[in-house]
Design a protein around this motif. Structure first.
Motif, PDB file in Angstrom:
ATOM      1  N   UNK A   1      54.241  79.901 -25.474  1.00 50.20           N
ATOM      2  CA  UNK A   1      54.579  79.200 -24.353  1.00 50.20           C
ATOM      3  C   UNK A   1      55.770  80.316 -23.661  1.00 50.20           C
ATOM      4  N   UNK A   2      56.213  81.325 -24.737  1.00 48.93           N
ATOM      5  CA  UNK A   2      57.448  82.058 -24.295  1.00 48.93           C
ATOM      6  C   UNK A   2      56.823  83.019 -22.997  1.00 48.93           C
ATOM      7  N   UNK A   3      57.714  83.025 -21.969  1.00 47.51           N
ATOM      8  CA  UNK A   3      57.269  83.694 -20.813  1.00 47.51           C
ATOM      9  C   UNK A   3      56.326  83.394 -20.054  1.00 47.51           C
ATOM     10  N   UNK A   4      55.542  82.265 -20.341  1.00 46.50           N
ATOM     11  CA  UNK A   4      54.503  81.676 -19.644  1.00 46.50           C
ATOM     12  C   UNK A   4      54.652  80.748 -18.650  1.00 46.50           C
ATOM     13  N   UNK A   5      53.908  80.405 -17.591  1.00 45.49           N
ATOM     14  CA  UNK A   5      54.159  79.367 -16.579  1.00 45.49           C
ATOM     15  C   UNK A   5      53.670  78.124 -17.018  1.00 45.49           C
ATOM     16  N   UNK A   6      54.446  77.084 -17.063  1.00 45.02           N
ATOM     17  CA  UNK A   6      53.991  75.683 -17.527  1.00 45.02           C
ATOM     18  C   UNK A   6      54.309  74.666 -16.648  1.00 45.02           C
ATOM     19  N   UNK A   7      53.266  73.996 -16.149  1.00 41.53           N
ATOM     20  CA  UNK A   7      53.452  72.845 -15.062  1.00 41.53           C
ATOM     21  C   UNK A   7      54.096  71.533 -15.615  1.00 41.53           C
ATOM     22  N   UNK A   8      55.359  71.326 -15.315  1.00 41.48           N
ATOM     23  CA  UNK A   8      56.195  70.064 -15.440  1.00 41.48           C
ATOM     24  C   UNK A   8      57.250  69.711 -14.395  1.00 41.48           C
ATOM     25  N   UNK A   9      56.861  68.465 -13.902  1.00 42.09           N
ATOM     26  CA  UNK A   9      57.806  67.982 -12.903  1.00 42.09           C
ATOM     27  C   UNK A   9      59.148  68.101 -13.196  1.00 42.09           C
TER      28      UNK A   9
ATOM     29  N   UNK B   1      59.036  77.201 -15.918  1.00 42.45           N
ATOM     30  CA  UNK B   1      58.668  75.747 -15.560  1.00 42.45           C
ATOM     31  C   UNK B   1      58.177  75.688 -14.020  1.00 42.45           C
ATOM     32  N   UNK B   2      56.885  75.365 -13.720  1.00 39.87           N
ATOM     33  CA  UNK B   2      56.376  75.187 -12.408  1.00 39.87           C
ATOM     34  C   UNK B   2      56.721  73.496 -12.029  1.00 39.87           C
TER      35      UNK B   2
END
Length: 347
Positions: free
Chosen positions: A145-153, A178-179
Motif C-alpha cells: 500500500x506504500x504510496x497507493x490510494x486507499x479509500x477510507x473515511x 487516504x481518499x
C-alpha cells in the motif's frame, strides 16, 4: 393431681401456645412483607427506551429480542431508531434525544462534546474477520500500500482498521494516500479501477474482491482488534433510567444465550427482518467475536481490555491526524450495570 402440678402444666401449655402464635404471627408478617414487596416490583412500570442502531451484524443481532419478545419479558418497551452512521447516533445520545446507541468504541471516543459525559456499558462484539482491506491485483500485502490510494473515511472505524493494519506491518500512515470516502463509494471506485485499495466490511469486502478480481490483503482476524462495538449511553441517562438499562443488558444476554443454544432460529428471525437469508446473516455474524458473558468479564474487569484499547486508539489517532479530531478524555467505562445484569441473569 395436686393443684401445684396442675398449675405448672397449665402454665407450660400457655407458654407453648404463645410461642406458637408468635411464630405464626412472625411468619404471616414476613409473608405480608414479601407479597407487598413483590407487588411493588410488579406494579412498577419501566420507562420506555429509545436506542439508536446502524446496520451491522453485531448490532442487528438485537432484532431477535424484538422478534422473540425478549424485551417484553423483561418488562421493557424498546424503540430501535435507525441511523445512517454511528457519529449521528452517538451525537444524539449526547444531546439527550436517545437513551443509548450501538456505536463503535472508536466513534464513542470521538463523539462531539455535549451536555453530558459519554458512558460505555456493554461490548456487543469485536471484529474478527468481518472488516478488512481489499486491493487491486497484483497487490498481495499491506506493505504494497506504500504510496497507493486507499479509500477510507477519515475518523471512522474504516480509518481505524487501516491504521491498525499499517501499525501491524510497520508502515507509517503518511506513506499511504487516504481518499476520504465512505464504504459504498470505495467499493464503486474500486470497480472503476480509480482506487488501489479500500477498507470495507463484509459482505461488501468479499463481493468487491471478487468483482475486481483483487485480493483481500488484511482482515481484523489477524489481530486482537480495536474494532470493538459497544452500547453508549450518558451519565444523565444512567441516573434517570438505570433499572431500564440493566434490563436491556439482561435482554442482550438473553440474545447471546439464544445465539449459543439455537443459532438457526436466531439467524432465521433476524434474517427475515433484514430481508436477508439466514445463511447470509450467519456468514456475516461469523466474522465477529460475540458479546457474551465471557466477553463482558474480559472487557470490564479491573485491568480491562477496554481501558487498554482506549490508550491504543489514542496512540493511533496521534500517529495520523488527518481526521482532525482528538480523543475525548472523559469517556467513562461503567462496569456496574453489566455486572449487575450478569449476577442476576439466569439461562
Amino acid at each position: 393431681m395436686s393443684p401445684l402440678l396442675k398449675n405448672t402444666l397449665l402454665s407450660g401449655m400457655r407458654q407453648k401456645v404463645q410461642r406458637s402464635l408468635g411464630v405464626l404471627f412472625s411468619l404471616a408478617f414476613c409473608v405480608s412483607l414479601m407479597l407487598h414487596g413483590c407487588g411493588i416490583a410488579f406494579n412498577t412500570k419501566l420507562q420506555p427506551l429509545k436506542i439508536g442502531i446502524t446496520t451491522w451484524p453485531g448490532f442487528d443481532i438485537v432484532l431477535y429480542a424484538e422478534a422473540a419478545d425478549l424485551f417484553k419479558r423483561r418488562g421493557l418497551e424498546v424503540e430501535l431508531v435507525r441511523f445512517e452512521n454511528q457519529q449521528d447516533s452517538a451525537r444524539a445520545v449526547m444531546r439527550g434525544s436517545l437513551d443509548a446507541a450501538f456505536v463503535a468504541l472508536w466513534d464513542a471516543v470521538q463523539v462531539d462534546p455535549g451536555n453530558d459525559k459519554p458512558v460505555i456499558v456493554l461490548v456487543t462484539n469485536i471484529s474478527a474477520g468481518a472488516d478488512g482491506i481489499v486491493a487491486q491485483s497484483p497487490m498481495k500485502s499491506v506493505q504494497d500500500l506504500q504510496g497507493k490510494r486507499v479509500g477510507a473515511k477519515l475518523g471512522t472505524v474504516n480509518h481505524l482498521i487501516l491504521l491498525e493494519a499499517l501499525n501491524k506491518y510497520k508502515l507509517p500512515p503518511n506513506q499511504v494516500r487516504i481518499e476520504d470516502i465512505a464504504n459504498e463509494t470505495s467499493a464503486q471506485l474500486m470497480a472503476q479501477k480509480k482506487l488501489d485499495a479500500a477498507v470495507i466490511w463484509q459482505p461488501l469486502l468479499g463481493e468487491t474482491a471478487k468483482k475486481v478480481q483483487g485480493n483481500i490483503i488484511y482482515t481484523t482476524k489477524e489481530v486482537d482488534s480495536l474494532v470493538i462495538d459497544t452500547l453508549l449511553t450518558s451519565s444523565q441517562k444512567i441516573q434517570e433510567k438505570k433499572a431500564e438499562i440493566i434490563q436491556f443488558l439482561s435482554a442482550w444476554l438473553d440474545v447471546m444465550s439464544a445465539v449459543e443454544t439455537k443459532p438457526t432460529e436466531v439467524y432465521t428471525k433476524v434474517g427475515q427482518l433484514l430481508q436477508q437469508s439466514p445463511q447470509s446473516f450467519a456468514s456475516d455474524y461469523a466474522g465477529l467475536k460475540k458479546g457474551d458473558i465471557a466477553m463482558q468479564k474480559r472487557m470490564f474487569q479491573d485491568q480491562s481490555r477496554l481501558q487498554e484499547s482506549l490508550k491504543q486508539m489514542n496512540q493511533l489517532l496521534e500517529s495520523d491526524q488527518r481526521a482532525g479530531r482528538l480523543p475525548r478524555q472523559d469517556l467513562e467505562i461503567n462496569r456496574e450495570l453489566i455486572t449487575t445484569a450478569i449476577e442476576a441473569w439466569k439461562p
